[in-house]
Write a protein that holds these residues in place. Structure first.
Motif, PDB file in Angstrom:
ATOM      1  N   ALA A  31       0.818  -1.210   0.000  1.00 24.06           N
ATOM      2  CA  ALA A  31       0.000   0.000   0.000  1.00 24.06           C
ATOM      3  C   ALA A  31       0.853   1.263   0.000  1.00 24.06           C
ATOM      4  CB  ALA A  31      -0.919   0.003   1.224  1.00 24.06           C
ATOM      5  N   LYS A  32       1.986   1.223   0.665  1.00 24.43           N
ATOM      6  CA  LYS A  32       2.855   2.402   0.780  1.00 24.43           C
ATOM      7  C   LYS A  32       3.496   2.772  -0.552  1.00 24.43           C
ATOM      8  CE  LYS A  32       6.839   4.164   3.265  1.00 24.43           C
ATOM      9  NZ  LYS A  32       7.931   3.864   4.137  1.00 24.43           N
ATOM     10  N   GLY A  33       4.003   1.805  -1.291  1.00 18.82           N
ATOM     11  CA  GLY A  33       4.650   2.093  -2.577  1.00 18.82           C
ATOM     12  C   GLY A  33       6.012   2.723  -2.394  1.00 18.82           C
ATOM     13  N   ALA A  34       6.405   3.586  -3.326  1.00 21.85           N
ATOM     14  CA  ALA A  34       7.728   4.205  -3.311  1.00 21.85           C
ATOM     15  C   ALA A  34       7.737   5.453  -2.435  1.00 21.85           C
ATOM     16  CB  ALA A  34       8.154   4.564  -4.728  1.00 21.85           C
ATOM     17  N   SER A  35       8.881   5.682  -1.773  1.00 24.87           N
ATOM     18  CA  SER A  35       9.069   6.894  -0.984  1.00 24.87           C
ATOM     19  C   SER A  35      10.509   7.365  -1.152  1.00 24.87           C
ATOM     20  CB  SER A  35       8.749   6.641   0.485  1.00 24.87           C
ATOM     21  OG  SER A  35       9.646   5.692   1.030  1.00 24.87           O
ATOM     22  N   SER A  36      10.703   8.673  -0.983  1.00 20.54           N
ATOM     23  CA  SER A  36      12.025   9.257  -1.199  1.00 20.54           C
ATOM     24  C   SER A  36      12.383  10.216  -0.076  1.00 20.54           C
ATOM     25  CB  SER A  36      12.060  10.034  -2.519  1.00 20.54           C
ATOM     26  OG  SER A  36      11.845   9.199  -3.613  1.00 20.54           O
ATOM     27  N   ASP A  37      13.695  10.429   0.085  1.00 17.51           N
ATOM     28  CA  ASP A  37      14.223  11.407   1.023  1.00 17.51           C
ATOM     29  C   ASP A  37      15.395  12.107   0.361  1.00 17.51           C
ATOM     30  OD1 ASP A  37      12.645  10.980   3.448  1.00 17.51           O
ATOM     31  OD2 ASP A  37      13.606   9.021   3.518  1.00 17.51           O
ATOM     32  N   PHE A  38      15.533  13.415   0.624  1.00 18.71           N
ATOM     33  CA  PHE A  38      16.676  14.128   0.058  1.00 18.71           C
ATOM     34  C   PHE A  38      17.699  14.453   1.131  1.00 18.71           C
ATOM     35  CE2 PHE A  38      13.947  17.846   1.054  1.00 18.71           C
ATOM     36  CZ  PHE A  38      14.845  18.658   1.722  1.00 18.71           C
ATOM     37  N   ASP A  39      18.947  14.525   0.716  1.00 21.09           N
ATOM     38  CA  ASP A  39      20.068  14.950   1.548  1.00 21.09           C
ATOM     39  C   ASP A  39      20.913  15.901   0.710  1.00 21.09           C
ATOM     40  OD1 ASP A  39      19.805  13.453   4.033  1.00 21.09           O
ATOM     41  OD2 ASP A  39      20.209  11.669   2.824  1.00 21.09           O
ATOM     42  N   ILE A  40      21.238  17.037   1.293  1.00 19.06           N
ATOM     43  CA  ILE A  40      22.101  17.997   0.609  1.00 19.06           C
ATOM     44  C   ILE A  40      23.533  17.527   0.780  1.00 19.06           C
ATOM     45  CG2 ILE A  40      22.863  20.399   0.572  1.00 19.06           C
ATOM     46  CD1 ILE A  40      20.103  20.975   1.992  1.00 19.06           C
ATOM     47  N   VAL A  41      24.305  17.558  -0.284  1.00 19.77           N
ATOM     48  CA  VAL A  41      25.716  17.214  -0.192  1.00 19.77           C
ATOM     49  C   VAL A  41      26.402  18.371   0.537  1.00 19.77           C
ATOM     50  CG1 VAL A  41      27.811  16.711  -1.486  1.00 19.77           C
ATOM     51  CG2 VAL A  41      25.610  15.817  -2.289  1.00 19.77           C
ATOM     52  N   ARG A 135      24.212  20.554  -4.938  1.00 18.27           N
ATOM     53  CA  ARG A 135      24.051  19.125  -5.211  1.00 18.27           C
ATOM     54  C   ARG A 135      23.120  18.549  -4.160  1.00 18.27           C
ATOM     55  NH1 ARG A 135      29.766  16.594  -5.144  1.00 18.27           N
ATOM     56  NH2 ARG A 135      30.476  18.713  -4.893  1.00 18.27           N
ATOM     57  N   VAL A 136      22.219  17.717  -4.604  1.00 12.36           N
ATOM     58  CA  VAL A 136      21.301  17.061  -3.683  1.00 12.36           C
ATOM     59  C   VAL A 136      21.161  15.597  -4.092  1.00 12.36           C
ATOM     60  CG1 VAL A 136      19.250  17.767  -4.984  1.00 12.36           C
ATOM     61  CG2 VAL A 136      19.025  17.163  -2.582  1.00 12.36           C
ATOM     62  N   GLN A 137      21.211  14.731  -3.088  1.00 12.28           N
ATOM     63  CA  GLN A 137      21.047  13.290  -3.321  1.00 12.28           C
ATOM     64  C   GLN A 137      19.645  12.899  -2.900  1.00 12.28           C
ATOM     65  OE1 GLN A 137      23.848  10.076  -1.810  1.00 12.28           O
ATOM     66  NE2 GLN A 137      22.150   9.914  -0.382  1.00 12.28           N
ATOM     67  N   ILE A 138      18.979  12.141  -3.754  1.00  8.46           N
ATOM     68  CA  ILE A 138      17.649  11.653  -3.415  1.00  8.46           C
ATOM     69  C   ILE A 138      17.663  10.134  -3.477  1.00  8.46           C
ATOM     70  CG2 ILE A 138      15.216  11.600  -4.072  1.00  8.46           C
ATOM     71  CD1 ILE A 138      15.516  14.483  -4.944  1.00  8.46           C
ATOM     72  N   ALA A 139      17.333   9.537  -2.332  1.00 11.70           N
ATOM     73  CA  ALA A 139      17.258   8.082  -2.220  1.00 11.70           C
ATOM     74  C   ALA A 139      15.794   7.674  -2.245  1.00 11.70           C
ATOM     75  CB  ALA A 139      17.919   7.615  -0.926  1.00 11.70           C
ATOM     76  N   THR A 140      15.461   6.812  -3.181  1.00 21.29           N
ATOM     77  CA  THR A 140      14.087   6.330  -3.349  1.00 21.29           C
ATOM     78  C   THR A 140      14.073   4.831  -3.131  1.00 21.29           C
ATOM     79  OG1 THR A 140      13.702   8.046  -4.995  1.00 21.29           O
ATOM     80  CG2 THR A 140      12.122   6.236  -4.939  1.00 21.29           C
ATOM     81  N   LYS A 141      13.067   4.370  -2.404  1.00 20.82           N
ATOM     82  CA  LYS A 141      12.959   2.925  -2.187  1.00 20.82           C
ATOM     83  C   LYS A 141      11.503   2.500  -2.189  1.00 20.82           C
ATOM     84  CE  LYS A 141      12.736   2.947   2.809  1.00 20.82           C
ATOM     85  NZ  LYS A 141      13.219   2.380   4.043  1.00 20.82           N
ATOM     86  N   SER A 142      11.320   1.241  -2.476  1.00 18.48           N
ATOM     87  CA  SER A 142       9.994   0.642  -2.415  1.00 18.48           C
ATOM     88  C   SER A 142      10.153  -0.835  -2.105  1.00 18.48           C
ATOM     89  CB  SER A 142       9.238   0.812  -3.727  1.00 18.48           C
ATOM     90  OG  SER A 142       7.996   0.131  -3.646  1.00 18.48           O
ATOM     91  N   GLU A 143       9.334  -1.285  -1.204  1.00 21.03           N
ATOM     92  CA  GLU A 143       9.312  -2.709  -0.883  1.00 21.03           C
ATOM     93  C   GLU A 143       8.071  -3.372  -1.475  1.00 21.03           C
ATOM     94  OE1 GLU A 143      10.819  -3.636   3.217  1.00 21.03           O
ATOM     95  OE2 GLU A 143      10.613  -1.460   3.404  1.00 21.03           O
TER      96      GLU A 143
END
Length: 176
Positions: A31-41, A135-143
């Protein structure tokens, strides 16, 4: 909607009471699907984006070769254009000065049938007049096993939009 919530709560309660918490966890992940978080370098800047009226989105780059699907690359460009330039609350409507976004896919895991976890880590280089402004890193994950390349790309693009909103680039409503 209330019936749906009550039925969902009862189903989770019954499953948890019968020792089937794995099934309940899987249902939640689907139900949750994909989610992302950003981190500034660190040391790369994270403000002053309000001065940019337009945006140019470059083709994604990667050193991972065939590990990154061509579908994800094309879906990422499409999602970035939609989120950043086309929606009613898009932060970049066009004009000058222009910010250039160069996506670099650092990690990508498409998942499988046994282990459906999917991951995409994209490092976005933000440039203006050829010079890097952030620069910004975005990590996306989905289970979720149903998550495809489009959902991963869309989640990453939405998170980049949130980054710009948090760092000075507020969306302007259309006057149409």
């Amino acid at each position: 909607m209330r019936k749906f919530i009550v039925c969902g709560f009862l189903a989770v309660t019954v499953l948890a009471g019968s020792g089937c918490t794995t099934v309940a966890k899987r249902a939640f992940k689907e139900a949750k699907g994909a989610s992302s978080d950003f981190d500034i370098v660190p040391g790369t800047g994270a403000s002053g984006y309000s001065q940019y009226a337009g945006v140019t989105i470059e083709q994604p780059q990667t050193e991972l070769g065939g590990l990154v699907s061509t579908s994800f690359k094309s879906e990422l460009v499409k999602a970035l254009k939609e989120e950043l330039t086309m929606g009613d609350d898009a932060p970049f409507r066009g004009g000058s000065p222009t910010l250039t976004i160069e996506p670099h896919i650092m990690w990508f895991n498409k998942g499988g049938s046994v282990f459906p976890d999917k991951h995409a880590i994209v490092l976005y280089y933000l440039k203006a007049n050829g010079a890097e402004v952030g620069r910004v890193q975005i990590a996306t994950k989905s289970e979720a096993s149903r998550t495809g390349d489009g959902a991963l790309a869309e989640s990453s693009a939405e998170e980049l939009c949130k980054f710009f909103e948090k760092h000075g680039k507020k969306a302007k409503k259309r006057d149409d």
